[in-house]
Design a protein around this motif. Structure first.
Motif, PDB file in Angstrom:
ATOM      1  N   ARG A 156       0.812  -1.219   0.000  1.00 39.05           N
ATOM      2  CA  ARG A 156       0.000   0.000   0.000  1.00 39.05           C
ATOM      3  C   ARG A 156       0.846   1.270   0.000  1.00 39.05           C
ATOM      4  O   ARG A 156       0.410   2.317   0.483  1.00 39.05           O
ATOM      5  CB  ARG A 156      -0.942  -0.017   1.200  1.00 39.05           C
ATOM      6  CG  ARG A 156      -1.945  -1.169   1.109  1.00 39.05           C
ATOM      7  CD  ARG A 156      -3.041  -1.030   2.117  1.00 39.05           C
ATOM      8  NE  ARG A 156      -3.864   0.151   1.894  1.00 39.05           N
ATOM      9  CZ  ARG A 156      -4.816   0.568   2.733  1.00 39.05           C
ATOM     10  NH1 ARG A 156      -5.049  -0.111   3.831  1.00 39.05           N
ATOM     11  NH2 ARG A 156      -5.515   1.654   2.480  1.00 39.05           N
ATOM     12  N   CYS A 157       2.084   1.169  -0.525  1.00 40.83           N
ATOM     13  CA  CYS A 157       2.960   2.346  -0.560  1.00 40.83           C
ATOM     14  C   CYS A 157       2.275   3.548  -1.222  1.00 40.83           C
ATOM     15  O   CYS A 157       2.455   4.677  -0.790  1.00 40.83           O
ATOM     16  CB  CYS A 157       4.257   2.032  -1.303  1.00 40.83           C
ATOM     17  SG  CYS A 157       5.504   1.344  -0.234  1.00 40.83           S
ATOM     18  N   GLY A 158       1.494   3.270  -2.265  1.00 38.92           N
ATOM     19  CA  GLY A 158       0.801   4.370  -2.950  1.00 38.92           C
ATOM     20  C   GLY A 158      -0.113   5.124  -2.003  1.00 38.92           C
ATOM     21  O   GLY A 158      -0.158   6.361  -2.017  1.00 38.92           O
ATOM     22  N   ASP A 159      -0.831   4.373  -1.160  1.00 39.63           N
ATOM     23  CA  ASP A 159      -1.718   5.019  -0.187  1.00 39.63           C
ATOM     24  C   ASP A 159      -0.910   5.767   0.877  1.00 39.63           C
ATOM     25  O   ASP A 159      -1.315   6.816   1.359  1.00 39.63           O
ATOM     26  CB  ASP A 159      -2.610   3.969   0.505  1.00 39.63           C
ATOM     27  CG  ASP A 159      -3.660   3.423  -0.440  1.00 39.63           C
ATOM     28  OD1 ASP A 159      -3.935   4.088  -1.459  1.00 39.63           O
ATOM     29  OD2 ASP A 159      -4.196   2.334  -0.168  1.00 39.63           O
ATOM     30  N   MET A 160       0.245   5.194   1.248  1.00 40.24           N
ATOM     31  CA  MET A 160       1.111   5.855   2.251  1.00 40.24           C
ATOM     32  C   MET A 160       1.545   7.222   1.717  1.00 40.24           C
ATOM     33  O   MET A 160       1.452   8.228   2.408  1.00 40.24           O
ATOM     34  CB  MET A 160       2.406   5.066   2.510  1.00 40.24           C
ATOM     35  CG  MET A 160       2.242   3.646   2.873  1.00 40.24           C
ATOM     36  SD  MET A 160       1.737   3.443   4.569  1.00 40.24           S
ATOM     37  CE  MET A 160       1.134   1.801   4.467  1.00 40.24           C
ATOM     38  N   ILE A 161       2.004   7.205   0.485  1.00 37.66           N
ATOM     39  CA  ILE A 161       2.538   8.426  -0.119  1.00 37.66           C
ATOM     40  C   ILE A 161       1.483   9.524  -0.146  1.00 37.66           C
ATOM     41  O   ILE A 161       1.788  10.698   0.023  1.00 37.66           O
ATOM     42  CB  ILE A 161       3.022   8.136  -1.556  1.00 37.66           C
ATOM     43  CG1 ILE A 161       4.253   7.254  -1.516  1.00 37.66           C
ATOM     44  CG2 ILE A 161       3.357   9.418  -2.287  1.00 37.66           C
ATOM     45  CD1 ILE A 161       4.619   6.683  -2.862  1.00 37.66           C
ATOM     46  N   CYS A 190       8.591   1.413   0.720  1.00 40.78           N
ATOM     47  CA  CYS A 190       8.517   2.145   2.003  1.00 40.78           C
ATOM     48  C   CYS A 190       9.259   1.414   3.110  1.00 40.78           C
ATOM     49  O   CYS A 190       9.599   1.988   4.123  1.00 40.78           O
ATOM     50  CB  CYS A 190       7.078   2.316   2.454  1.00 40.78           C
ATOM     51  SG  CYS A 190       6.122   3.385   1.431  1.00 40.78           S
ATOM     52  N   MET A 191       9.440   0.087   2.922  1.00 40.66           N
ATOM     53  CA  MET A 191      10.128  -0.697   3.942  1.00 40.66           C
ATOM     54  C   MET A 191      11.612  -0.843   3.604  1.00 40.66           C
ATOM     55  O   MET A 191      12.410  -1.255   4.430  1.00 40.66           O
ATOM     56  CB  MET A 191       9.450  -2.076   4.044  1.00 40.66           C
ATOM     57  CG  MET A 191       9.845  -2.901   5.234  1.00 40.66           C
ATOM     58  SD  MET A 191       9.442  -2.124   6.814  1.00 40.66           S
ATOM     59  CE  MET A 191       7.870  -2.892   7.198  1.00 40.66           C
TER      60      MET A 191
END
Ligand code: SF4
Ligand code: SF4
Length: 369
Positions: free
Chosen positions: A320-325, A350-351
């Motif tokens: 879910r990196c896109g949502d994190m960003i 992200c990790m």
């Protein structure tokens, strides 16, 4: 780095944290929601977690990690393309250490290296130029990622290669610009925030005037901040004051290094060697004029023109990196966090990056059990 609990002047940090909490709670009561601020610098993401500022403000101020880490926002397709470049025995691929473990569609540059490809970690793109000089029989390709902070150094590498006539050096540039992504977050992604903690390093190059559009177009406040606990708390306090008073401004809280107009020499280097181009961001997609490509004049150093590499479509993953960003999820909301995805075995960027929000959360804020 100092922690909030071991600052150079503990009394100042503690007093400031108390003031921030009191004002944040007042804003929450006044507006009916916890104030939310986004940092768009990977170094802020790590510093906020590591120093305990994020933890101490938890429940009072929502600090959201935005697209500030160049590793995390690099599109999977670019990693795939670089692995394809590395497939030839006549080429050496060089990149920054953090990029090695970023997963592409099928594998990372590190796995390509383990399988015998010549992929090398360098600390500066200038090192890649030197490697090209020492290996004239090979093509040396540098994967150039980064924001405005890094671009002048990328430009210096092209300048050095041009000056020394090292034509077996080229760069696969996939650089990112802060202004277009901030605009996209606010106008397209409609992120729900009350202000930006603006990046310290990028602002050295851009200058505080570069953020004027946040006020003119969005009435969104921003404070440029350093990285020590007191500096970050002071910036958050100033953001809260502007929210409380309904008076958005851009404040330079890092005047010791950030000037109004930025660093003209660095800007000149950027403009001499690069020009704006559309760029794809991991998890966000294509953003118009959000990146920089090598100018036509220096196209012999442009790996994208030198090699015919087809850039494919990214593979869909549960990451879910896109949502994190975009500030739409926190690391703990990803089902893979701390289970399938850890710093030792990262599933998403992200990790991977030490400045990634998932890595910072895993290291300093993870709930045990
Ligand atoms: S925990 Fe891993 S898989 Fe989930 S969003 Fe973060 S990096 Fe991606
Ligand atoms: S990948 Fe993680 S650290 Fe990088 S920008 Fe996205 S959320 Fe921030």
């Amino acid at each position: 780095m100092q922690t909030l609990f071991e600052p150079a002047d503990p009394a100042v940090a503690i007093e400031l944290a108390q003031k921030v909490i009191a004002l944040a709670d007042r804003c929450k009561e006044k507006f009916g929601a916890m104030p939310a601020f986004m940092e768009v610098c990977g170094s802020h993401t790590m510093a906020l977690a590591k120093t305990g500022v994020k933890l101490i403000l938890q429940g009072h101020v929502n600090l959201i990690s935005g697209p500030g880490c160049p590793v995390c926002v690099t599109d999977q397709k670019q990693i795939d393309a670089m692995i394809e470049v590395a497939e030839s025995d006549s080429r050496i691929v060089c990149t920054f250490g953090d990029m090695m473990r970023v997963p592409g569609s099928k594998r990372s540059l590190l796995s390509a290296k383990t399988e015998g490809r010549d992929v090398r970690i360098v600390y500066s793109p200038l090192d890649a130029v030197r490697i090209a000089e020492e290996n004239p029989e090979k093509e040396v390709v540098f994967l150039g990622v980064g924001f405005e902070t890094t671009v002048p150094v990328l430009a210096a590498a092209i300048q050095m290669a041009a000056h020394k006539n090292i034509n077996n050096f080229s760069m696969w540039a996939t650089t990112k610009l802060v202004q277009p992504v901030l605009r996209t977050l606010l106008s397209v992604k409609k992120v729900k925030i009350n202000g930006f903690l603006l990046p310290g390093h990028v602002s050295i190059v851009l200058g505080e005037q570069a953020y004027r559009f946040l006020i003119d177009e969005f009435r969104m406040p921003g404070v440029i901040s350093g990285f020590e606990p007191v500096e970050m708390l002071s910036a958050i306090y100033k953001l809260l004051k502007m929210v409380d008073e309904g008076r958005p401004e851009i404040i330079n809280n890092y005047k010791s290094v950030v000037r109004a107009g930025g660093n003209k020499t660095a800007q000149k280097m950027m403009n001499e060697f690069f020009q704006p181009c559309d760029e794809s961001w991991r998890g966000i997609g294509m953003i118009s004029k959000s990146g920089l490509e090598i100018r036509e004049k220096y196209s012999r150093f442009n790996a994208k023109e030198k090699f015919s590499i087809k850039i494919g479509e990214p593979k869909k993953t549960p990451c879910r990196c896109g949502d994190m960003i975009c500030g739409l999820a926190s690391p703990e909301e990803c089902v893979l966090f701390g289970k399938a995805c850890t710093p030792l075995h990262p599933v998403g960027p992200c990790m991977v990056s030490t400045e990634g929000s998932c890595a910072a959360h895993y290291a300093y804020m993870r709930k045990e059990g």
